[in-house]
Design a protein around this motif. Structure first.
Motif, PDB file in Angstrom:
ATOM      1  N   GLY A 197       0.803  -1.207   0.000  1.00  0.00           N
ATOM      2  CA  GLY A 197       0.000   0.000   0.000  1.00  0.00           C
ATOM      3  C   GLY A 197       0.838   1.259   0.000  1.00  0.00           C
ATOM      4  N   LEU A 198       0.178   2.393   0.257  1.00  0.00           N
ATOM      5  CA  LEU A 198       0.789   3.711   0.213  1.00  0.00           C
ATOM      6  C   LEU A 198       1.058   4.199   1.629  1.00  0.00           C
ATOM      7  CD1 LEU A 198       1.578   6.230  -1.468  1.00  0.00           C
ATOM      8  CD2 LEU A 198      -0.807   6.996  -1.227  1.00  0.00           C
ATOM      9  N   PHE A 199       2.275   4.685   1.867  1.00  0.00           N
ATOM     10  CA  PHE A 199       2.688   5.175   3.169  1.00  0.00           C
ATOM     11  C   PHE A 199       3.239   6.588   3.028  1.00  0.00           C
ATOM     12  CE2 PHE A 199       2.835   0.622   3.402  1.00  0.00           C
ATOM     13  CZ  PHE A 199       2.445   0.297   4.687  1.00  0.00           C
ATOM     14  N   ALA A 200       3.098   7.384   4.097  1.00  0.00           N
ATOM     15  CA  ALA A 200       3.669   8.731   4.148  1.00  0.00           C
ATOM     16  C   ALA A 200       4.394   8.898   5.476  1.00  0.00           C
ATOM     17  CB  ALA A 200       2.586   9.790   3.994  1.00  0.00           C
ATOM     18  N   TYR A 201       5.503   9.606   5.447  1.00  0.00           N
ATOM     19  CA  TYR A 201       6.286   9.819   6.671  1.00  0.00           C
ATOM     20  C   TYR A 201       5.731  11.011   7.430  1.00  0.00           C
ATOM     21  CZ  TYR A 201      10.198  11.035   9.708  1.00  0.00           C
ATOM     22  OH  TYR A 201      10.973  11.349  10.795  1.00  0.00           O
ATOM     23  N   ASP A 202       5.467  10.797   8.723  1.00  0.00           N
ATOM     24  CA  ASP A 202       4.978  11.846   9.610  1.00  0.00           C
ATOM     25  C   ASP A 202       6.154  12.363  10.431  1.00  0.00           C
ATOM     26  OD1 ASP A 202       3.871  13.273  11.843  1.00  0.00           O
ATOM     27  OD2 ASP A 202       1.946  12.321  11.423  1.00  0.00           O
ATOM     28  N   LYS A 203       6.538  13.639  10.213  1.00  0.00           N
ATOM     29  CA  LYS A 203       7.696  14.203  10.900  1.00  0.00           C
ATOM     30  C   LYS A 203       7.480  14.282  12.404  1.00  0.00           C
ATOM     31  CE  LYS A 203       8.959  17.154   6.962  1.00  0.00           C
ATOM     32  NZ  LYS A 203       9.168  18.545   6.509  1.00  0.00           N
ATOM     33  N   ILE A 204       6.241  14.605  12.802  1.00  0.00           N
ATOM     34  CA  ILE A 204       5.969  14.777  14.240  1.00  0.00           C
ATOM     35  C   ILE A 204       6.062  13.429  14.962  1.00  0.00           C
ATOM     36  CG2 ILE A 204       4.242  15.503  15.927  1.00  0.00           C
ATOM     37  CD1 ILE A 204       3.219  17.493  13.860  1.00  0.00           C
ATOM     38  N   ARG A 205       5.469  12.408  14.402  1.00  0.00           N
ATOM     39  CA  ARG A 205       5.493  11.091  15.026  1.00  0.00           C
ATOM     40  C   ARG A 205       6.784  10.336  14.734  1.00  0.00           C
ATOM     41  NH1 ARG A 205      -0.584   8.847  13.516  1.00  0.00           N
ATOM     42  NH2 ARG A 205      -1.771  10.578  14.452  1.00  0.00           N
ATOM     43  N   ASN A 206       7.525  10.822  13.771  1.00  0.00           N
ATOM     44  CA  ASN A 206       8.754  10.139  13.346  1.00  0.00           C
ATOM     45  C   ASN A 206       8.469   8.690  12.976  1.00  0.00           C
ATOM     46  OD1 ASN A 206      11.466   9.818  12.700  1.00  0.00           O
ATOM     47  ND2 ASN A 206      12.048   9.284  14.807  1.00  0.00           N
ATOM     48  N   SER A 207       7.392   8.517  12.188  1.00  0.00           N
ATOM     49  CA  SER A 207       7.026   7.178  11.744  1.00  0.00           C
ATOM     50  C   SER A 207       6.219   7.293  10.460  1.00  0.00           C
ATOM     51  CB  SER A 207       6.217   6.446  12.823  1.00  0.00           C
ATOM     52  OG  SER A 207       4.992   7.125  13.048  1.00  0.00           O
ATOM     53  N   PHE A 208       5.969   6.169   9.825  1.00  0.00           N
ATOM     54  CA  PHE A 208       5.218   6.140   8.580  1.00  0.00           C
ATOM     55  C   PHE A 208       3.751   5.826   8.855  1.00  0.00           C
ATOM     56  CE2 PHE A 208       9.442   5.913   6.935  1.00  0.00           C
ATOM     57  CZ  PHE A 208       9.367   6.494   5.676  1.00  0.00           C
ATOM     58  N   ILE A 209       2.876   6.540   8.164  1.00  0.00           N
ATOM     59  CA  ILE A 209       1.435   6.362   8.285  1.00  0.00           C
ATOM     60  C   ILE A 209       0.929   5.704   7.011  1.00  0.00           C
ATOM     61  CG2 ILE A 209      -0.790   7.533   8.518  1.00  0.00           C
ATOM     62  CD1 ILE A 209       0.692   9.786   9.956  1.00  0.00           C
ATOM     63  N   LYS A 210       0.101   4.710   7.176  1.00  0.00           N
ATOM     64  CA  LYS A 210      -0.441   4.007   6.018  1.00  0.00           C
ATOM     65  C   LYS A 210      -1.764   4.626   5.606  1.00  0.00           C
ATOM     66  CE  LYS A 210      -1.628  -0.544   4.198  1.00  0.00           C
ATOM     67  NZ  LYS A 210      -1.775  -1.996   4.480  1.00  0.00           N
ATOM     68  N   TYR A 211      -1.900   4.841   4.269  1.00  0.00           N
ATOM     69  CA  TYR A 211      -3.147   5.363   3.729  1.00  0.00           C
ATOM     70  C   TYR A 211      -4.112   4.210   3.419  1.00  0.00           C
ATOM     71  CZ  TYR A 211      -2.111  10.318   3.415  1.00  0.00           C
ATOM     72  OH  TYR A 211      -1.876  11.634   3.734  1.00  0.00           O
ATOM     73  N   PRO A 212      -5.388   4.544   3.245  1.00  0.00           N
ATOM     74  CA  PRO A 212      -6.351   3.475   2.950  1.00  0.00           C
ATOM     75  C   PRO A 212      -5.936   2.674   1.733  1.00  0.00           C
ATOM     76  CG  PRO A 212      -7.485   5.536   3.419  1.00  0.00           C
ATOM     77  CD  PRO A 212      -6.021   5.864   3.338  1.00  0.00           C
ATOM     78  N   PRO A 213      -6.291   1.394   1.698  1.00  0.00           N
ATOM     79  CA  PRO A 213      -5.939   0.568   0.539  1.00  0.00           C
ATOM     80  C   PRO A 213      -6.588   1.105  -0.733  1.00  0.00           C
ATOM     81  CG  PRO A 213      -6.681  -0.784   2.372  1.00  0.00           C
ATOM     82  CD  PRO A 213      -6.996   0.625   2.745  1.00  0.00           C
ATOM     83  N   MET A 214      -5.913   0.892  -1.854  1.00  0.00           N
ATOM     84  CA  MET A 214      -6.464   1.304  -3.131  1.00  0.00           C
ATOM     85  C   MET A 214      -7.582   0.342  -3.537  1.00  0.00           C
ATOM     86  SD  MET A 214      -3.066   2.427  -5.278  1.00  0.00           S
ATOM     87  CE  MET A 214      -4.070   3.187  -6.572  1.00  0.00           C
ATOM     88  N   PRO A 215      -8.609   0.833  -4.236  1.00  0.00           N
ATOM     89  CA  PRO A 215      -9.708  -0.039  -4.663  1.00  0.00           C
ATOM     90  C   PRO A 215      -9.217  -1.141  -5.598  1.00  0.00           C
ATOM     91  CG  PRO A 215     -10.323   2.274  -4.851  1.00  0.00           C
ATOM     92  CD  PRO A 215      -8.838   2.234  -4.583  1.00  0.00           C
ATOM     93  N   GLN A 216      -9.989  -2.211  -5.665  1.00  0.00           N
ATOM     94  CA  GLN A 216      -9.771  -3.303  -6.609  1.00  0.00           C
ATOM     95  C   GLN A 216      -8.417  -3.980  -6.398  1.00  0.00           C
ATOM     96  OE1 GLN A 216     -10.351  -1.649 -10.533  1.00  0.00           O
ATOM     97  NE2 GLN A 216     -12.195  -0.529  -9.875  1.00  0.00           N
ATOM     98  N   GLY A 217      -7.903  -3.863  -5.166  1.00  0.00           N
ATOM     99  CA  GLY A 217      -6.648  -4.523  -4.847  1.00  0.00           C
ATOM    100  C   GLY A 217      -5.432  -3.925  -5.538  1.00  0.00           C
ATOM    101  N   ALA A 218      -5.568  -2.698  -6.063  1.00  0.00           N
ATOM    102  CA  ALA A 218      -4.446  -2.047  -6.747  1.00  0.00           C
ATOM    103  C   ALA A 218      -3.349  -1.694  -5.749  1.00  0.00           C
ATOM    104  CB  ALA A 218      -4.936  -0.792  -7.469  1.00  0.00           C
ATOM    105  N   THR A 219      -2.129  -1.703  -6.214  1.00  0.00           N
ATOM    106  CA  THR A 219      -0.996  -1.319  -5.379  1.00  0.00           C
ATOM    107  C   THR A 219      -0.195  -0.225  -6.087  1.00  0.00           C
ATOM    108  OG1 THR A 219       0.358  -3.087  -6.342  1.00  0.00           O
ATOM    109  CG2 THR A 219      -0.815  -3.566  -4.290  1.00  0.00           C
ATOM    110  N   PRO A 220       0.222   0.815  -5.366  1.00  0.00           N
ATOM    111  CA  PRO A 220       0.919   1.942  -6.006  1.00  0.00           C
ATOM    112  C   PRO A 220       2.332   1.552  -6.431  1.00  0.00           C
ATOM    113  CG  PRO A 220       0.927   2.225  -3.640  1.00  0.00           C
ATOM    114  CD  PRO A 220       0.087   1.011  -3.911  1.00  0.00           C
TER     115      PRO A 220
END
Length: 941
Positions: A197-220
């Motif tokens: 899936g899709l992840f973004a780095y959060d500077k405040i938490r110093n960790s990666f946040i996962k975004y909702p899964p893409m429809p139809q099982g797609a992967t970025p």
């Protein structure tokens, strides 16, 4: 007769067919996008290019399956570990590249290598967390200079120098995260595309946040943020998606359908994307092709790029450089797409060959101001081209044949000089049809008028005709042609300015011509004293300020002041490329045509711009001499083989990159790099040390601009070597010196700006040629000591020789005195034979007899003694040890001593009495013999 009529019918039918063919043909104009193969692609270690990256300095880096390459716009430098340099790269399979201020980070199949921009050396990151990992992707966060690395199941945050590495896990419950790509958006936010899936780095938490899964099982797989802030996500097998990071559920993803060209099938694999700066197109690489898309009103609209590039090549990635050019890596041939800002539009007229069975070869051009361009096609005749819709009309039905000259009439239409005929025809346009107007047959109205050479129409509509013998004028619609009188010299060339005044040049002289309705009048205006003997003017024009411009038979360009009384040669580098075929004034520029180039010169700044035939943005392969005409709006049309071009008066202005600057990309000694192959230990970015025996020095200069024609006029100067600024050849962009003096030398460049002024000198490299031993301070001390020792021995030698000479002189003097005494006192000397005594006596008597004769010398003495000069010399030398002249002078000096002792005569009188004509010379001889001057002798005695 019947046969001839049939032929005429066939000819007319063919002409009608040609007209129909032209009128239904729609020309495709060249677009502002130009694609070209990467010129050095086959010089790479491998054609399989994984990554293309531009560092902050401007160099382009190419990562391949078997090495790394750096490109500066002219030269390629390759990096590859081998048995000579086993530690150059951590692995030769280079997959991704990024950089920060100090280092270029090279991600390989096994670990990361850092290229130091300051020292040009490579080192490996030895941190055990990533040392032996296969790197999936690598990006830099510009706000922190930190580098993020995707490898294995982790993302690693590396300090700018690579010495500190922190690992981040994206999911605790996944053993195989399946990294695809990392991406840093315009807000410096880090995104990770993974199989999970899709992840973004959060500077405040110093960790990666996962975004909702893409429809139809797609992967970025890949991501791009466009100028409008939209996020685009490409997947491997699930198509293209528009992403909204502010939405909290799966509605943040919107499917965008992209069709494979020529089919209704959806393209589902996208792995690399970029957006150009010029048109704002989204460029997307799929498994099937290269797409160019416009995003308008919430929809993607495909752009047809089939006329620019073969979009179905096996491209691997796409990069937009800092100029806005696009670079395409490939498995077979990489390409560059750049956006032309020259203002040149090419018209190749491809249907001409199909219709006429001739290549497009335009020999004449004329523009009538209504988007209609008149053309003379070689081996055919007149054509009329509609610039708006691309339709073309033939004038073949008029039966005129080929045209050798074409000039615009102020009352509409074109004056045509027919080839191989001494005839001028005025052709006019009615809608899209060509009709005949006035017809001037010179041989019918004049006896022996000469062959027509040139023609121009003045402000009153009078047609001025220059022939091989004379200058003529024809009034509008008149049958008569007026001849210049015998007192009017036929000009070598003439022109009409924008006010309708007629100017001509004959030899060095400039004339202004006028017509009073019955006769031609000329007035001498100025003289071009700058021309060489035998140099003839060939073409001329007057710019809108009133200055006269003249081209000559020796490819010289001469410009006058507005009064046309002062003339100066204009020195431009491109003028030496061949004959100057034509010259025109249009707007603020003078346009000069050669076979290979079209040159424009700004009349205010005198800045030169060159448009080269058969280049990326100029489709004309070679220009023809008379195929140049103004477009009545400050630009020009220029034609030749393969069509014509239109250059606007004010090309699009493109700003240089904010961090633009010239660089010395390498320094070579006998083709060995002093940066990469054999650098001095003290060399670093901005300074290169050269050994004392340096020879054949090549300084490679690069602008790190990759679109052609961005900067044309560049000068350089190496302080202490070049006496003045030198022009840099931008085709090769290097400077060569056979040798350099020792010491420091600043290498500086400057370039000409759009307004014609030059930038301030910029030092881009300091070259230091080390001193040879013979140039060092120690060597100079040794030189001084050796010189002092040498002086000592020379002085000692001279003094010793002087002492020996004085001793020999003493013995000789004593011997002479003995001979003199013997002669006067007649004493017998037992060691001298009787014959010698008689000989000495005879010699002394002759000297005494002629002692006041200044001309009495060895030759006269030998004559009186009936001896040869050589015999006399040997006898006197044997007896006295002196030459005859020294013997004579010694006798005279001895006599002088006697006379001085008597105090009866002055020194001058004594000198004259002893045969000396100059008392000063007597004094010199006396001092040489006696060791003191006559005055000193008198005082002493």
């Amino acid at each position: 007769m019947a046969k001839n009529k049939n032929l005429d019918v066939i000819y007319i039918i063919r002409c009608i067919f040609i007209c129909i063919s032209f009128c239904t043909y729609n020309d495709v104009k060249a677009q502002h996008m130009v694609a070209r193969p990467i010129p050095f692609f086959y010089q790479l270690y491998s054609n399989e290019v994984f990554d293309i990256y531009q560092d902050r300095t401007g160099y382009l880096w190419f990562g391949m399956t078997s090495g790394l390459a750096r490109y500066d716009g002219y030269r390629l430098h390759t990096f590859r570990s081998n048995y000579k340099h086993p530690d150059l790269l951590s692995d030769n399979r280079v997959v991704y590249i990024t950089d920060n201020d100090r280092y270029v980070w090279i991600a390989t199949g096994v670990g990361i290598t850092l290229y130091d921009k300051q020292t040009w050396k490579t080192t490996k990151i030895l941190d055990k967390k990533i040392k032996d990992l296969a790197i999936t992707d690598i990006v830099t966060n510009p706000s922190t200079e930190e580098v993020w690395v995707a490898a294995g199941n982790h993302v690693f945050r590396c300090s700018p120098d690579g010495k500190q590495v922190v690992a981040y896990g994206l999911q605790k419950d996944s053993h195989d995260i399946g990294f695809r790509q990392l991406y840093v958006d315009r807000d410096n936010r880090l995104w990770a595309m993974t199989y999970c899936g899709l992840f973004a780095y959060d500077k405040i938490r110093n960790s990666f946040i996962k975004y909702p899964p893409m429809p139809q099982g797609a992967t970025p797989y890949t991501m791009l943020q466009d100028k409008q802030g939209h996020y685009w996500i490409g997947t491997w097998g699930d198509g293209l998606w528009l992403f909204n990071p502010k939405a909290s559920d799966s509605t943040c993803y919107q499917r965008q359908i992209v069709k494979i060209s020529g089919t209704n099938a959806e393209d589902k694999i996208f792995f690399s994307m970029a957006q150009d700066d010029q048109l704002g197109y989204l460029w997307m690489l799929s498994y099937d092709e290269l797409h160019a898309m416009k995003y308008q009103k919430g929809k993607l609209v495909p752009v047809d790029i089939s006329g620019i590039i073969d979009s179905h090549k096996m491209f691997t990635m796409i990069l937009k450089d800092r100029e806005g050019n696009l670079w395409l890596g490939s498995y077979d041939m990489g390409y560059t797409i750049y956006f032309d800002h020259s203002g040149a539009v090419s018209y190749t007229l491809p249907n001409l060959k199909e219709t006429l069975q001739h290549d497009a070869n335009i020999v004449n051009l004329g523009y009538d101001g209504a988007d209609m361009l008149w053309m003379g096609q070689d081996r055919y005749g007149v054509l009329l081209y509609d610039l708006k819709n691309g339709t073309m009309t033939s004038g073949s039905t008029l039966g005129l044949g080929e045209v050798s000259l074409m000039k615009r009439s102020h009352t509409g239409g074109m004056w045509l000089k027919l080839r191989n005929q001494n005839r001028l025809v005025k052709a006019v346009r009615k809608s899209h049809a060509i009709q005949l107007g006035e017809d001037v047959q010179m041989n019918a109205v004049l006896a022996n008028p000469g062959e027509i050479v040139d023609m121009n129409e003045d402000k009153d509509g009078n047609l001025w005709i220059l022939t091989s013998t004379n200058l003529y004028v024809r009034k509008p619609h008149a049958a008569a042609v007026y001849t210049s009188g015998k007192d009017i010299l036929r000009p070598d060339a003439f022109t009409v300015d924008n006010k309708g005044s007629v100017w001509g040049v004959k030899g060095n002289n400039i004339y202004r011509y006028s017509f009073d309705g019955h006769s031609i009048v000329s007035r001498t205006v100025g003289n071009m004293k700058v021309l060489s003997v035998g140099e003839l003017p060939e073409h001329l024009c007057v710019d809108k300020l009133g200055a006269l411009w003249v081209t000559t038979s020796l490819s010289r360009l001469v410009k006058s002041d507005v009064s046309k009384t002062k003339f100066h040669s204009q020195n431009y580098s491109h003028l030496s490329d061949g004959a100057l075929l034509s010259i025109q004034s249009s707007g603020n520029k003078i346009w000069i045509l050669t076979n290979k180039k079209l040159l424009s010169i700004d009349i205010h700044t005198l800045r030169e711009t060159s448009y080269e035939a058969n280049s990326e943005n100029i489709a004309v392969k070679a220009f023809r001499g008379s195929a140049l005409c103004p477009d009545l709006n400050g630009g020009v049309f220029a034609g030749g083989h393969n069509g014509f071009i239109h250059i606007k008066h004010d090309p699009d202005k493109q700003e240089l990159p904010h961090n633009f600057g010239f660089r010395v990309s390498d320094v070579l000694l006998n083709d060995m790099s002093m940066m990469f192959d054999n650098p001095d230990e003290d060399s670093h970015e901005g300074i290169v040390y050269l050994p004392a025996d340096s020879r054949n020095i090549k300084i490679c200069v690069a602008s790190l601009l990759y679109a052609p024609g961005r900067i044309e006029n560049v000068q350089y100067k190496l302080e202490g070597v070049d006496p003045d600024w030198m022009n840099l050849d931008m085709k090769n962009s290097f400077v060569f010196y056979s040798s350099l003096p020792s010491g420091k030398h600043r290498f500086m460049v400057r370039w000409q700006k759009a307004d014609g002024s030059w930038t301030d000198a910029e030092e881009i490299m300091l070259l230091v040629r080390r001193h040879a031993f013979y140039e060092t301070t120690t060597a100079f001390v040794i030189y001084v000591l050796l010189a002092l020792v040498g002086i000592y021995f020379i002085v000692h030698f001279v003094r010793r020789r002087a002492s020996l000479s004085a001793l020999r002189h003493y013995h000789n003097q004593a011997r002479v005195e003995r001979l003199i005494e013997e002669s006067h006192l007649k004493r017998q000397m037992p060691e001298m034979s009787e014959a010698d005594k008689a000989f000495v006596k005879n010699v002394m008597n002759l000297i005494e007899k002629h002692i006041d004769d200044s001309g009495y010398g060895q030759e006269q003495l030998a004559h009186d003694l009936l001896l040869s000069r050589s015999t006399l010399y040997r006898k006197i030398k044997a007896i006295s040890g002196m030459s005859p002249l020294d013997f004579i002078r010694n006798v005279k000096m001895k006599k002088a001593c006697t006379m001085l002792g008597q105090h009866k005569q002055s020194i001058s009188e004594i000198a004259y009495s002893l045969g000396f004509t100059n008392p000063k010379y007597f004094t010199k001889c006396f001092k040489d013999e006696m060791g003191q001057t006559p005055s000193e002798y008198l005082k002493q005695n």
